[in-house]
Design an enzyme around this catalytic site. Structure first.
Site, PDB file in Angstrom:
ATOM      1  N   HIS A 260       0.837  -1.206   0.000  1.00 31.96           N
ATOM      2  CA  HIS A 260       0.000   0.000   0.000  1.00 31.96           C
ATOM      3  C   HIS A 260       0.864   1.246   0.000  1.00 31.96           C
ATOM      4  CE1 HIS A 260       1.004  -0.818   4.188  1.00 31.96           C
ATOM      5  NE2 HIS A 260       1.064   0.495   4.293  1.00 31.96           N
TER       6      HIS A 260
ATOM      7  N   HIS B 239       5.278   6.569  -1.157  1.00 35.95           N
ATOM      8  CA  HIS B 239       6.015   5.347  -1.504  1.00 35.95           C
ATOM      9  C   HIS B 239       5.194   4.111  -1.165  1.00 35.95           C
ATOM     10  CE1 HIS B 239       6.457   5.708   2.791  1.00 35.95           C
ATOM     11  NE2 HIS B 239       6.609   4.390   2.804  1.00 35.95           N
TER      12      HIS B 239
HETATM   13  P1  A2P Z   1       4.916   2.679   5.317  1.00 40.12           P
HETATM   14  O1  A2P Z   1       3.794   3.525   4.836  1.00 40.12           O
HETATM   15  O2  A2P Z   1       6.243   3.223   4.976  1.00 40.12           O
HETATM   16  O3  A2P Z   1       4.836   1.260   4.847  1.00 40.12           O
HETATM   17  P2  A2P Z   1       2.867  -0.313  11.363  1.00 40.12           P
HETATM   18  O4  A2P Z   1       2.708  -1.649  10.677  1.00 40.12           O
HETATM   19  O5  A2P Z   1       4.268  -0.026  11.798  1.00 40.12           O
HETATM   20  O6  A2P Z   1       1.849  -0.096  12.428  1.00 40.12           O
HETATM   21  O7  A2P Z   1       2.555   0.771  10.260  1.00 40.12           O
HETATM   22  C1  A2P Z   1       1.427   0.700   9.465  1.00 40.12           C
HETATM   23  C2  A2P Z   1       1.669   1.515   8.210  1.00 40.12           C
HETATM   24  O8  A2P Z   1       1.742   2.902   8.509  1.00 40.12           O
HETATM   25  C3  A2P Z   1       2.959   1.170   7.513  1.00 40.12           C
HETATM   26  O9  A2P Z   1       2.647   1.049   6.168  1.00 40.12           O
HETATM   27  C4  A2P Z   1       3.910   2.305   7.829  1.00 40.12           C
HETATM   28  O10 A2P Z   1       4.899   2.675   6.921  1.00 40.12           O
HETATM   29  C5  A2P Z   1       2.985   3.450   8.126  1.00 40.12           C
HETATM   30  N1  A2P Z   1       3.517   4.233   9.251  1.00 40.12           N
HETATM   31  C6  A2P Z   1       3.844   3.767  10.485  1.00 40.12           C
HETATM   32  N2  A2P Z   1       4.238   4.777  11.285  1.00 40.12           N
HETATM   33  C7  A2P Z   1       4.180   5.906  10.547  1.00 40.12           C
HETATM   34  C8  A2P Z   1       4.457   7.281  10.789  1.00 40.12           C
HETATM   35  N3  A2P Z   1       4.888   7.702  11.975  1.00 40.12           N
HETATM   36  N4  A2P Z   1       4.285   8.157   9.778  1.00 40.12           N
HETATM   37  C9  A2P Z   1       3.853   7.755   8.582  1.00 40.12           C
HETATM   38  N5  A2P Z   1       3.564   6.478   8.276  1.00 40.12           N
HETATM   39  C10 A2P Z   1       3.716   5.556   9.244  1.00 40.12           C
END
Ligand code: A2P
Length: 221
Positions: free
Chosen positions: A69, A153
Site C-alpha cells: 500500500h 512510496h
Molecule cells: P509505510 O507507509 O512506509 O509502509 P505499522 O505496521 O508499523 O503499524 O505501520 C502501518 C503503516 O503505517 C505502515 O505502512 C507504515 O509505513 C505506516 N507508518 C507507520 N508509522 C508511521 C508514521 N509515523 N508516519 C507515517 N507512516 C507511518
C-alpha cells in the site's frame, strides 16, 4: 457520514488490486535479482555485509510487510497529530473507496528498506497531508524543503528489526541528495537509470513507470 460511523483507523492509504500487487512484487524481486549480480553493487557490498568477501542475498535480506500500500496518513487510531482532522476532511470522505492509478516511478534499496517511489497526480495530492514531509524533519533534516508528496512510496520490504515507516525516510534522504546534485555513480540497466548515492543507497528511475490501479481506503488491525 463516514466519520460518524467509523472510529479513526490505523492508517489511510491507496491499496493496489490483488493482481497489481503480484505484478509489483515481481518487479521488486527482479530488481533485487538484477542488483545483487551487478559489478557496481558487488563493489559496494560492504554497505550490506561487514563480512569480507561475503555475498548478500537481497531477497532474503528484506522481509515483506503484509499487503502492499501507499500510506497517505498514519492516524494511529486517533493518537497521531492531525488524525481526526484528516479522517473528517471532506476530500477524504468524498474519495473514500474510490479507485485511482498510482504511478510507481522508481524502485530504491538501502541497507534498511526496499521501496517504490510513487509520483502523485494533482488529484491524488488532494489526499496528501500538508505536513507529511515536515513530520520527517527530525529524522531527515531538510525534508520539509522537498515538494509536497515527495514522501509517497510503497514499502516492499524491510531488513531485520526495521519498521516500515523507515522506507519514506530513506526515500526523502535520497531525494535530498538528488536535489543537492550530489556526485553519484550512474549506469543504464534494462529497466532504467540506476544511481548509487553512497551508504548502500540505490535508486532505479524506471523508463516505464509501473501503473498500479488502487483503492483509497483505510486499515484497522
Ligand atoms: P509505510 O507507509 O512506509 O509502509 P505499522 O505496521 O508499523 O503499524 O505501520 C502501518 C503503516 O503505517 C505502515 O505502512 C507504515 O509505513 C505506516 N507508518 C507507520 N508509522 C508511521 C508514521 N509515523 N508516519 C507515517 N507512516 C507511518
Amino acid at each position: 457520514k463516514l466519520h460518524e460511523e467509523m472510529s479513526i483507523p490505523l492508517y489511510f492509504g491507496w491499496f493496489p488490486f490483488y493482481t497489481v500487487q503480484e505484478k509489483v512484487k515481481e518487479r521488486s524481486m527482479n530488481f533485487l535479482k538484477t542488483l545483487e549480480v551487478l559489478e557496481s553493487f558487488k563493489k559496494h557490498i560492504s554497505d550490506f555485509s561487514k563480512e569480507e568477501g561475503k555475498e548478500v542475498d537481497l531477497e532474503q535480506f528484506f522481509k515483506a510487510k503484509g499487503t502492499l500500500h501507499c500510506t497517505t496518513k498514519f492516524t494511529d487510531y486517533g493518537k497521531a497529530e492531525g488524525a481526526k482532522e484528516y479522517t473528517e476532511n471532506k476530500t477524504v470522505e468524498d474519495l473514500y473507496g474510490s479507485v485511482t492509478e498510482l504511478s510507481l516511478s522508481a524502485l530504491f534499496v538501502t541497507p534498511r528498506t526496499v521501496g517504490a517511489r510513487v509520483s502523485l497526480s494533482e488529484d491524488q495530492l488532494q489526499l496528501w497531508p500538508e505536513d507529511a514531509e515536515k513530520e520527517a524533519e527530525p529524522v531527515v533534516p531538510g525534508a520539509s524543503t522537498l515538494p509536497k508528496g515527495s514522501r509517497a512510496h510503497v514499502t516492499l520490504g524491510c531488513a531485520d528489526g526495521i519498521q516500515p515507516v523507515q522506507t519514506g525516510f530513506d526515500l526523502l534522504q535520497i531525494l535530498l541528495l538528488q536535489k543537492d546534485g550530489k556526485q553519484a555513480e550512474q549506469e543504464e540497466i534494462d529497466p532504467g537509470t540506476l544511481t548509487y548515492y553512497g551508504e548502500g543507497r540505490w535508486y532505479l528511475a524506471l523508463k516505464e513507470p509501473i501503473s498500479a490501479a488502487s483503492c483509497f481506503s483505510s486499515v484497522y488491525k
